[in-house]
Scaffold this motif. Structure first.
Motif, PDB file in Angstrom:
ATOM      1  N   SER A 161      -3.965  12.302  -3.093  1.00  0.00           N
ATOM      2  CA  SER A 161      -4.562  12.391  -2.423  1.00  0.00           C
ATOM      3  C   SER A 161      -4.587  10.915  -1.474  1.00  0.00           C
ATOM      4  N   THR A 162      -3.532  10.051  -1.372  1.00  0.00           N
ATOM      5  CA  THR A 162      -3.561   9.054  -0.892  1.00  0.00           C
ATOM      6  C   THR A 162      -2.133   9.162   0.509  1.00  0.00           C
ATOM      7  N   THR A 163      -1.293   9.971  -0.011  1.00  0.00           N
ATOM      8  CA  THR A 163      -0.767  10.324   0.305  1.00  0.00           C
ATOM      9  C   THR A 163       0.368  10.492   2.116  1.00  0.00           C
ATOM     10  N   LYS A 164      -1.370  10.521   2.597  1.00  0.00           N
ATOM     11  CA  LYS A 164      -1.486  10.325   4.214  1.00  0.00           C
ATOM     12  C   LYS A 164      -1.846   9.446   4.705  1.00  0.00           C
ATOM     13  N   ARG A 165      -2.646   8.705   4.138  1.00  0.00           N
ATOM     14  CA  ARG A 165      -2.722   7.450   4.917  1.00  0.00           C
ATOM     15  C   ARG A 165      -1.598   6.258   4.462  1.00  0.00           C
ATOM     16  N   ALA A 166      -0.880   6.591   3.140  1.00  0.00           N
ATOM     17  CA  ALA A 166       0.232   5.334   3.201  1.00  0.00           C
ATOM     18  C   ALA A 166       1.647   6.168   4.234  1.00  0.00           C
ATOM     19  N   ARG A 171       1.011   9.944  -4.197  1.00  0.00           N
ATOM     20  CA  ARG A 171       0.082  10.008  -4.920  1.00  0.00           C
ATOM     21  C   ARG A 171      -0.867  11.161  -3.968  1.00  0.00           C
ATOM     22  N   PHE A 193       0.872  -1.527   0.037  1.00  0.00           N
ATOM     23  CA  PHE A 193      -0.206   0.364   0.286  1.00  0.00           C
ATOM     24  C   PHE A 193       1.148   1.084   0.249  1.00  0.00           C
ATOM     25  N   SER A 217       0.988   7.222   7.350  1.00  0.00           N
ATOM     26  CA  SER A 217       0.059   6.196   8.181  1.00  0.00           C
ATOM     27  C   SER A 217       0.564   4.580   8.457  1.00  0.00           C
ATOM     28  N   ARG A 218       0.232   4.140   7.354  1.00  0.00           N
ATOM     29  CA  ARG A 218       0.761   2.748   7.106  1.00  0.00           C
ATOM     30  C   ARG A 218       2.242   2.940   7.607  1.00  0.00           C
ATOM     31  N   ARG A 224       2.830   1.840  -3.259  1.00  0.00           N
ATOM     32  CA  ARG A 224       1.420   2.438  -4.788  1.00  0.00           C
ATOM     33  C   ARG A 224       1.123   3.912  -4.008  1.00  0.00           C
ATOM     34  N   ASN A 225       0.735   4.172  -2.992  1.00  0.00           N
ATOM     35  CA  ASN A 225       0.009   5.324  -3.125  1.00  0.00           C
ATOM     36  C   ASN A 225       1.354   6.408  -1.712  1.00  0.00           C
TER      37      ASN A 225
END
Length: 659
Positions: free
Chosen positions: A288-293, A286, A279, A295-296, A282-283
């Motif tokens: 739009s998804t960098t914060k979630r990435a 980006r 994850f 966090s992971r 892949r993210n």
């Protein structure tokens, strides 16, 4: 009550850590085994506990006044005393009391003391006190105790006056152990106490240690011995230690279950790590998804990663294969006699070995077991008779004396010289499967340990592809893991086996039949070692019953006894024999049932733990249907476990009634 505690102990060798954070508790009357691979540090830890060395880190604390007896590996007794003097020295305090008693007895017969009433009464009172103390400390029985222990180790009265200096190394080790047993220390630490002991002595030692009043801490490669003596096991591996309750067999089962659970957790975490990393990869770029990435990524950074189970364990993996098949008859020995220089050790010796059989040869030390193998191979001539091999039989021989190795060669050349057409890469691969890797293959054979030499001999044997393996004590020098690998390899072997062994566990795992060698020849038993023991016990019972019948018959023949009483006495003797035989059968049946129930309870305990572990997992806990199903399974296992415990209690009590 805790006798001794090992707390966070570490041992270093230079920059290398042998073991770390080792913890151990030894309770009063404990029966503890310490197991682990050769080189894991078992003997090193025993020396620390015995006080011969100190830990690099951590501490070992013990109860005040604790007495410890320690027998190092192959530690012989060093003394100029006779055997009896050395054993008797254990009871020095009793000797003083005995001398004091004799002095007081002399005073009590002194006319001057007798004439003085006060002096006489005081002397009599002192004598009574000393005599009571002497009696309570087994003063009247200690000599019988010495004789009993010496007899257990095969030292009879005719050698009591022999100097300890005249004994062999093995006998000195046995005598050192005998002396320790007589000393009755609070904690007895034994490093490979079964070395140099034949089966008869081992059986006696097992019985003695089972009733030993102090605590035991034992290192041994004899798994049969551990099964019968210990009730808890500490496993020293991967630089640390894990504690298990139960005997050796139960330890094996519980360790396998633990490792299986560790692999399950490890693989689950690895899958989770892979998913998170995928994850992030892949993210992360980006918007739009960098914060979630991110966090992971933080989640990955904080994760307490599990080590790969058994990651630093090396296990030999090898097999034996027959290049061609033999005929159905492999070996015949008929009415032979074995021995040296005309002195017969055993006669008549008979063997009929057929294809795919695994025949174990047992018997006391010095009876001619190895001599029989060497006579079969033509290395030592039979005094009478001969050995006849069947069609297409090709023999391979494992020599317990390890004389089939050339001390001046290296490990690699020892094998390659015998198989010069085999590429070096293949030779190295084969050696690697027997744990000879890297620079190990360049070691000179005279620098190898006993265990390494044993593995090299097995390597040579495996490369010969013989169809009939004759093995003389193949488990000597091997650690427990290597023995288990050898058992698997021999059980998978598509040829025939004839072997001598003192390893009763090994015999149980491998043998299809047992041949006992004695001065009166050989006797065949069509089963494993436990079957052989059962049959020997039956024979002893029948012999005892026959003596009883004979005694009854002799009494009936006495003129004092009426003619009418003779048949009745014989009848009673026969009835007594039958009753005794049935009683022994019932007892053995109960013993097997109790052992099976103990195994069943252990299995059910493992099943219950596995179910509870599943129920604790978040994804299961959130699934009410699955959780309910697991709860029903757990209740069924608990009910079965309760029933097994009730059955065990009833049958254990019934077994106690026999005693």
């Amino acid at each position: 009550m805790i006798l001794l505690q090992v707390q966070q102990v570490m041992r270093r060798f230079g920059a290398d850590v042998l073991f770390d954070n080792v913890q151990m508790d030894i309770q009063d009357h404990a029966r503890v085994a310490l197991v682990g691979r050769n080189g894991a540090g078992k003997s090193t830890l025993l020396k620390m506990i015995a006080g011969e060395t100190v830990p690099d880190e951590g501490q070992i604390s013990m109860r005040k006044g604790l007495t410890i007896g320690y027998l190092a590996q192959d530690q012989g007794l060093d003394s100029h005393n006779t055997i009896w003097e050395e054993m008797s020295s254990v009871f020095a305090e009793l000797h003083k009391l005995e001398a004091q008693m004799h002095q007081l007895e002399a005073r009590l017969s002194d006319p001057a003391v007798i004439a003085n009433e006060a002096d006489y009464q005081q002397t009599l009172k002192t004598y009574d006190q000393v005599q009571t103390d002497f009696q309570q400390r087994n003063g009247y029985g200690y000599q019988a105790e010495i004789r009993g222990v010496l007899h257990g180790f095969q030292f009879e009265a005719d050698v009591y006056d022999k100097s300890v200096t005249e004994l062999s190394g093995g006998q000195k080790t046995q005598l050192a152990l005998a002396k320790l047993l007589l000393e009755k220390r609070d904690l007895l630490i034994l490093d490979e106490p079964t070395n140099h002991l034949d089966v008869e002595t081992l059986t006696w030692l097992e019985g003695y240690l089972q009733s030993y009043t102090g605590a035991l801490l034992i290192v041994s490669h004899d798994r049969y011995f551990l099964d019968r003596v210990v009730s808890e096991v500490y496993d020293l591996s991967h630089h640390d230690m894990v504690h298990y309750t139960g005997n050796y067999d139960q330890f094996v089962q519980k360790k396998a279950a633990r490792i299986q659970a560790e692999w399950k957790h490890y693989e689950k975490q690895q899958a989770e790590i892979s998913k998170l990393e995928d994850f992030v990869n892949r993210n992360i770029v980006r918007a739009s998804t960098t914060k979630r990435a991110q966090s992971r990524r933080k989640q990955l950074a904080k994760m307490d990663r599990l080590e790969r189970p058994d990651s630093d364990d090396k296990t030999a993996h090898f097999g034996f294969h027959a290049a061609k098949q033999s005929g159905n008859i492999v070996l015949t020995v008929k009415d032979a006699a074995v021995g040296y220089a005309g002195q017969i050790l055993s006669e008549p010796d008979n063997l009929n070995v057929k294809k795919h059989e695994a025949v174990a040869i047992v018997g006391p030390n010095g009876i001619g077991k190895s001599t029989l193998l060497k006579s079969i191979l033509g290395q030592i001539p039979f005094i009478k008779g001969q050995a006849t091999f069947g069609t297409n039989v090709v023999t391979g021989y494992y020599d317990q004396e390890q004389k089939n190795l050339h001390d001046k060669k290296t490990v690699l050349s020892e094998l390659w010289d015998e198989h010069p057409t085999t590429p070096e890469k293949d030779i190295r691969t084969i050696l690697g499967s027997f744990l000879f890797t890297g620079e190990d293959v360049d070691k000179p054979i005279n620098a190898l340990s006993g265990g390494e030499r044993a593995r090299l001999l097995l390597t040579k044997l495996a490369m010969q592809n013989d169809n009939f393996l004759i093995l003389d004590e193949p488990t000597n020098h091997l650690d427990i893991d290597s023995r288990e690998v050898l058992e698997v390899a021999l059980n998978d072997f598509d040829g025939t086996l004839l072997f001598v062994s003192h390893d009763r566990y090994f015999i149980n795992q491998v043998a299809t039949s047992v041949v006992e060698v004695s001065p009166s020849g050989t006797e065949l038993f069509l089963g494993d070692y436990d079957y052989y023991l059962d049959k020997k016990q039956e024979q002893a019972e029948m012999a005892a019953a026959a003596e009883s019948v004979a005694a009854a018959s002799a009494a009936a023949a006495n003129p004092v006894t009426s003619e009418a009483a003779a048949p009745d006495n014989r009848s009673k003797g026969q009835q007594s024999y039958q009753a005794s035989k049935q009683q022994q059968r019932d007892k053995r049946k109960l013993e097997r049932s109790v052992a099976n129930l103990e195994t069943k309870m252990t299995d059910l305990e493992t099943q219950a733990a596995a179910i509870q572990e599943q129920m604790a997992q978040p994804e299961i806990f959130a699934d009410s249907a699955k959780l309910q199903d697991l709860q029903q399974q757990l209740e069924a296992v608990n009910a079965e476990q309760a029933q097994a415990e009730n059955d065990w209690t009833e049958q254990a009590e019934a077994l106690e009634a026999f005693d």
